[in-house]
Design an enzyme around this catalytic site. Structure first.
Site, PDB file in Angstrom:
ATOM      1  CG  ASN A  28      -4.597  -1.056   8.233  1.00  0.00           C
ATOM      2  OD1 ASN A  28      -4.851  -0.812   7.055  1.00  0.00           O
ATOM      3  ND2 ASN A  28      -3.386  -0.976   8.740  1.00  0.00           N
TER       4      ASN A  28
ATOM      5  CE  LYS B 279     -12.136  -1.265  10.241  1.00  0.00           C
ATOM      6  NZ  LYS B 279     -10.800  -0.774  10.421  1.00  0.00           N
TER       7      LYS B 279
ATOM      8  CG  HIS C 218       2.764   2.600  11.072  1.00  0.00           C
ATOM      9  ND1 HIS C 218       3.204   1.502  11.772  1.00  0.00           N
ATOM     10  CD2 HIS C 218       1.786   2.160  10.251  1.00  0.00           C
ATOM     11  CE1 HIS C 218       2.515   0.446  11.384  1.00  0.00           C
ATOM     12  NE2 HIS C 218       1.657   0.801  10.469  1.00  0.00           N
TER      13      HIS C 218
ATOM     14  CG  ASP D 229      -2.034   1.016   1.063  1.00  0.00           C
ATOM     15  OD1 ASP D 229      -2.037   1.728   0.040  1.00  0.00           O
ATOM     16  OD2 ASP D 229      -2.887   1.104   1.963  1.00  0.00           O
TER      17      ASP D 229
END
Lengths: 506, 250
Positions: free
Chosen positions: A227, A505, A429, A120
């Protein structure tokens, strides 16, 4: 891979301070530099247990343990300093997620590795502030969550509501956030408060496959799955009042919006295409690595340059994506409160990338060197007065946005001088996985997860509730542990803590 | 204050308590006398008698004022400024006694284009060569303007002129007068996340000030950039959404 009993493995590891471990050469073959990782006592246990499990006879399959992955990265050609594991580290493809490594641009043997960026590409976090307070939002949070859900399509296979054709996409890939600016989706100040000013100049859409473009086109302005999320959060704690006020956060209870998303299928395809090319390049240039997943190519080779240009295009895609969602979020809020985004003071506080490789100058052994810094699951955290951070944050240090897990909390940190010296200006992160997705699905029930969020008073809109347990807080390390470790180790400084009141989400 | 102390140390008068020198007339007089006796030597020994009458304030003051005039010190108001000027003057004389001794420092540390030269070029460019910036009338005009606007003295009048231009631009221009007062809570600038040089306050303070000035001019630049982007946006922007295109995934 070397297989040794657990106790033998431990001889290569040394605890150098309360929060830092050293991985000595020899832990994995051909290590050019040493490794290190930052943990507190709880994270340390997780880390060592993972190693212990992999030492059991007959343990095969799955990813290597994180410590081993750090050491394998330390064996890549051209690496300088140390291979560094941040507190939220967990195993990933090739590089562990939460591993950063820097390669000397002037060494002809140095490599770039797609595994060190992740699939990603330019996954990142953006934080918008508002001048609303919890009391303004609590009564309407269900409607607001619904409105956000309606504006920002989520989930696998979702499609965005911003009309785009193939030419628009080409331009967006080249221009990044400048495209969003030109089309009027974002404000001039948004660009100012974005890492790299929202555009990588070396992007070349011609180096991106047709297939990636086809996958990416309909997905712009969508959040994605996994996520990724958009959360309405309230400020729960302010640790550094002055830095917070520089970010426009004045008091507890202030409402902010966090968007965590990346380059969707587009970035994934760019990474996949590059891996195929790099395997060929490795054979040709006779590059040896400890792990097949660490496919890489020399920075100056055609494959290396093509990847960097395509990766930059994917990074631009991600910035346009987050910018489009910023626009949609502002629309949703403006409609809900019957005013304008301007009057709601919906400025971007900052936008960070935590899956990216960038050319930066750092001091190595007292000399300034030009490095290609890979950060995978690691956020840049530059100190005060660094020329690459926005003028508004010159005195505070770069804001670092750390997204927690669904239903827990998130943090804003600031970069420090010590982080610049120890970790090439990098920090954690997020929470970092503790259980694999499959394991979470086996161990948890999605209804329990949703009930728990409900009890906490968090409004949730989710495209695929049956997968929600993959992202349950139980599947992750405790983000507070992670952030406290970074703060205690001095590689970044705690500034603000937020807790969610509504989540959307995939 | 610290730079003053350092300069006095360099000249060979260590252990000076600057705040005392500033507040105590006698100490001040002694310091000036020492500078004249040891370093400047403008007067013959006999002529220094008025400066030597440290115990009689009136005679001393008369002698001191004449001394300042004879040194052609610019009109400076506070004792600190006056002493700073005299000390700098003494340092310069000391340097000129044997410039070769410092040659190695000079060539290494002073860039070929020194500050003075640059400002001279800048000012000349503005006046397009029509005015001789070294003419006495011009210099006097700059000095007069400086004293009117309370701009501190600098030996290079062109550098001083630049400082004057900045004061006029920041405080007196129509744009500055119409500017809204800055709102928000002030924050002590010596308490940030940035580490400068905490154990050396002589370095710390000026560095913080320079950095703040740099940040201020960067902010101005960034604001210009933003304004330009907005101007272009007014022509190009046309954001569209089409909810029919939207599709929620699974």
């Amino acid at each position: 891979m070397v297989v040794r009993p657990y106790n033998d493995e431990l001889r290569y590891l040394e605890k150098v301070s309360d929060h830092c471990w050293r991985i000595k050469k020899g832990f994995q073959p051909n290590m050019n530099v040493e490794g290190c990782f930052y943990v507190n006592s709880r994270l340390e246990r997780l880390m060592l247990e993972e190693l212990k499990n992999s030492c059991r006879p007959g343990a095969v399959g799955g990813f290597l343990p994180g410590v081993k992955q750090i050491a394998n990265v330390a064996a890549l050609p051209g690496i300088v300093g140390r291979s560094i594991g941040l507190p939220d580290i967990h195993s990933g493809y090739g590089f562990a997620i939460g591993n950063m490594a820097a390669f000397d641009m002037n060494d002809p043997l140095s490599v770039v590795s797609p595994g060190g960026v992740g699939f990603d590409i330019n996954c990142g976090v953006r934080l918008l502030r508002t001048n609303l307070y919890e009391k303004d939002v609590q009564p309407v949070k269900e409607q607001l969550a619904q409105s956000l859900f309606d504006h920002i399509p989520v989930g696998v296979g979702s499609k965005g509501i911003i009309p785009m054709n193939a030419r628009d996409l080409e331009e967006a890939l080249e221009m990044g956030m400048d495209w969003s600016l030109r089309e009027g989706y974002v404000w001039a100040e948004d660009k100012e408060h974005c890492e790299e000013y929202g555009r990588m100049l070396n992007a070349d859409p011609a180096k991106v496959s047709m297939r990636a473009k086809k996958r990416g086109l309909p997905q712009l302005g969508t959040l994605g799955a996994g996520n990724h999320y958009a959360e309405i959060q309230v400020v729960d704690e302010i640790y550094d009042k002055w830095s917070a006020s520089k970010m426009g956060i004045e008091e507890k209870g202030q409402v902010v919006v966090m968007i965590h998303s990346g380059s969707r299928g587009f970035g994934h395809q760019v990474a996949t295409d590059a891996l195929v090319q790099m395997e060929k390049a490795m054979k040709r240039d006779k590059i040896e690595t400890n792990d097949r997943q660490l496919a890489c190519a020399r920075i100056n080779s055609v494959e290396g340059q093509d990847y960097l240009k395509a990766m930059a295009a994917a990074a631009n895609f991600a910035w346009v994506n987050r910018s489009s969602m910023t626009f949609l979020t502002r629309q949703a809020f403006a409609k809900m409160f019957n005013t304008t985004p301007d009057d709601l003071d919906m400025h971007v506080i900052y936008d960070v990338s935590h899956n990216i490789a960038k050319v930066e100058n750092h001091m190595v052994d007292g000399k300034e060197r030009k490095l290609l810094v890979h950060r995978k699951g690691s956020t840049r955290a530059f100190p005060p007065h660094h020329p690459l951070i926005p003028v508004d944050y010159q005195l505070t240090g770069q804001p670092v946005l750390v997204g927690g897990t669904m239903g827990t909390c998130s943090y804003v940190l600031t970069g420090t001088e010590q982080g610049m010296q120890e970790t090439f200006g990098s920090t954690c992160h997020g929470a970092g996985r503790a259980l694999s997705r499959a394991k979470s699905r086996r161990n948890l029930d999605y209804k329990d997860v949703l009930d728990k969020l409900d009890q906490l008073g968090i409004a949730i809109r989710v495209a695929s509730p049956k997968l929600v347990m993959e992202e349950a807080p139980e599947s992750y390390k405790d983000v507070t542990d992670v952030v406290d470790t970074c703060h205690a180790a001095g590689i970044s400084k705690k500034c603000i803590k937020m807790r969610p009141i509504a989540v959307i989400k995939g | 204050m610290l730079s003053l102390k350092m300069k006095l140390e360099v000249l060979g008068r260590p252990d000076v308590d600057i705040p005392v020198v500033m507040s105590d007339r006698k100490e001040f007089a002694n310091t000036v006398l020492w500078l004249e006796d040891q370093k400047i030597r403008l007067y013959s020994i006999e002529d220094r008698c008025k400066l030597r009458t440290v115990d009689n304030p009136e005679i001393w003051k008369e002698g001191y004022l004449k001394y300042c005039a004879d040194l052609s010190m610019p009109p400076l108001e506070t004792r600190q400024e006056q002493l700073a000027w005299i000390v700098s003057y003494a340092v310069r004389l000391d340097f000129l006694d044997d410039p070769d001794q410092f040659a190695s420092i000079n060539t290494k540390q002073v860039p070929p284009q020194s500050n003075g030269k640059q400002s001279q070029q800048r000012v000349q460019a503005i006046f397009d060569g029509n005015i001789n910036t070294q003419e006495k009338a011009f210099v006097d005009g700059v000095r007069l303007l400086a004293s009117k606007l309370n701009v501190p003295h600098h030996p290079n009048h062109l550098l001083q002129l630049e400082a004057i231009a900045r004061v006029v631009h920041e405080r007196l221009s129509p744009a500055a007068k119409d500017r809204k007062p800055v709102v928000g809570k002030p924050f002590p600038f010596d308490k940030g996340n940035d580490v400068v040089s905490s154990n050396d306050s002589a370095l710390d303070l000026p560095m913080r000030i320079l950095r703040l000035l740099q940040i201020q001019s960067l902010r101005e630049l960034q604001t210009h950039i933003n304004e330009t982007i907005v101007a272009v946006q007014n022509i190009t922007a046309n954001p569209k959404t089409d909810t029919k295109l939207g599709k929620v995934g699974f």
